[in-house]
Design a protein around this motif. Structure first.
Motif, PDB file in Angstrom:
ATOM      1  N   THR A   1       0.971  -1.173  -0.066  1.00 41.57           N
ATOM      2  CA  THR A   1       0.221  -0.087  -0.049  1.00 41.57           C
ATOM      3  C   THR A   1       0.784   1.229   0.107  1.00 41.57           C
ATOM      4  O   THR A   1       0.202   2.353   0.063  1.00 41.57           O
ATOM      5  CB  THR A   1      -0.868  -0.092   1.242  1.00 41.57           C
ATOM      6  OG1 THR A   1      -0.046   0.043   2.315  1.00 41.57           O
ATOM      7  CG2 THR A   1      -1.958  -1.239   1.206  1.00 41.57           C
ATOM      8  N   LEU A   2       2.057   0.977  -0.196  1.00 39.83           N
ATOM      9  CA  LEU A   2       2.977   2.204  -0.155  1.00 39.83           C
ATOM     10  C   LEU A   2       2.835   3.173  -1.400  1.00 39.83           C
ATOM     11  O   LEU A   2       3.387   2.622  -2.525  1.00 39.83           O
ATOM     12  CB  LEU A   2       4.489   1.791   0.132  1.00 39.83           C
ATOM     13  CG  LEU A   2       5.524   2.705   0.637  1.00 39.83           C
ATOM     14  CD1 LEU A   2       5.194   3.484   1.943  1.00 39.83           C
ATOM     15  CD2 LEU A   2       6.883   1.880   0.606  1.00 39.83           C
ATOM     16  N   ALA A   3       2.474   4.424  -1.451  1.00 43.93           N
ATOM     17  CA  ALA A   3       2.449   5.171  -2.414  1.00 43.93           C
ATOM     18  C   ALA A   3       3.919   6.013  -2.659  1.00 43.93           C
ATOM     19  O   ALA A   3       4.619   5.835  -1.949  1.00 43.93           O
ATOM     20  CB  ALA A   3       1.374   6.324  -1.998  1.00 43.93           C
ATOM     21  N   LEU A   4       3.840   6.440  -3.861  1.00 39.60           N
ATOM     22  CA  LEU A   4       5.361   6.793  -4.275  1.00 39.60           C
ATOM     23  C   LEU A   4       5.511   8.156  -3.723  1.00 39.60           C
ATOM     24  O   LEU A   4       6.838   8.413  -3.610  1.00 39.60           O
ATOM     25  CB  LEU A   4       5.261   6.985  -5.711  1.00 39.60           C
ATOM     26  CG  LEU A   4       5.130   5.801  -6.860  1.00 39.60           C
ATOM     27  CD1 LEU A   4       5.212   6.322  -8.207  1.00 39.60           C
ATOM     28  CD2 LEU A   4       6.565   5.214  -6.744  1.00 39.60           C
ATOM     29  N   ASN A   5       4.827   8.762  -3.283  1.00 36.63           N
ATOM     30  CA  ASN A   5       5.105  10.257  -2.601  1.00 36.63           C
ATOM     31  C   ASN A   5       5.316   9.912  -1.121  1.00 36.63           C
ATOM     32  O   ASN A   5       6.008  10.873  -0.342  1.00 36.63           O
ATOM     33  CB  ASN A   5       3.720  11.019  -2.583  1.00 36.63           C
ATOM     34  CG  ASN A   5       2.711  10.577  -1.805  1.00 36.63           C
ATOM     35  OD1 ASN A   5       2.512   9.548  -1.565  1.00 36.63           O
ATOM     36  ND2 ASN A   5       1.796  11.761  -1.616  1.00 36.63           N
TER      37      ASN A   5
END
Length: 70
Positions: free
Chosen positions: A35-39
């Motif tokens: 669930t880790l977003a790029l930002n």
């Protein structure tokens, strides 16, 4: 160019899988945080609670993958 420079300095280039989720994988326990977003630049592993800087964690995982390829 990278291989040329490595040879020049007596080093070895070991390619790792292009799609290795290096910044999403906990270098402490190996759990993948899907669930880790790029930002997100820093995150805490939901498995073991270790806090990670995204880039440093990725570097650790790439090093481990390269050493495992040897």
């Amino acid at each position: 160019m990278l291989e040329y420079k490595a040879t020049w300095y007596g080093r070895e280039v070991i390619p790792v899988d292009r799609w290795l989720p290096s910044s999403k994988t906990c270098s402490g326990c190996g759990r993948i945080n899907t669930t880790l977003a790029l930002n997100v630049r820093a995150w805490t592993c939901p498995g073991c609670g270790v806090e990670h800087d995204r880039d440093i964690n990725a570097a650790r995982n790439i090093l481990a993958a390269g050493l495992a390829e040897r």
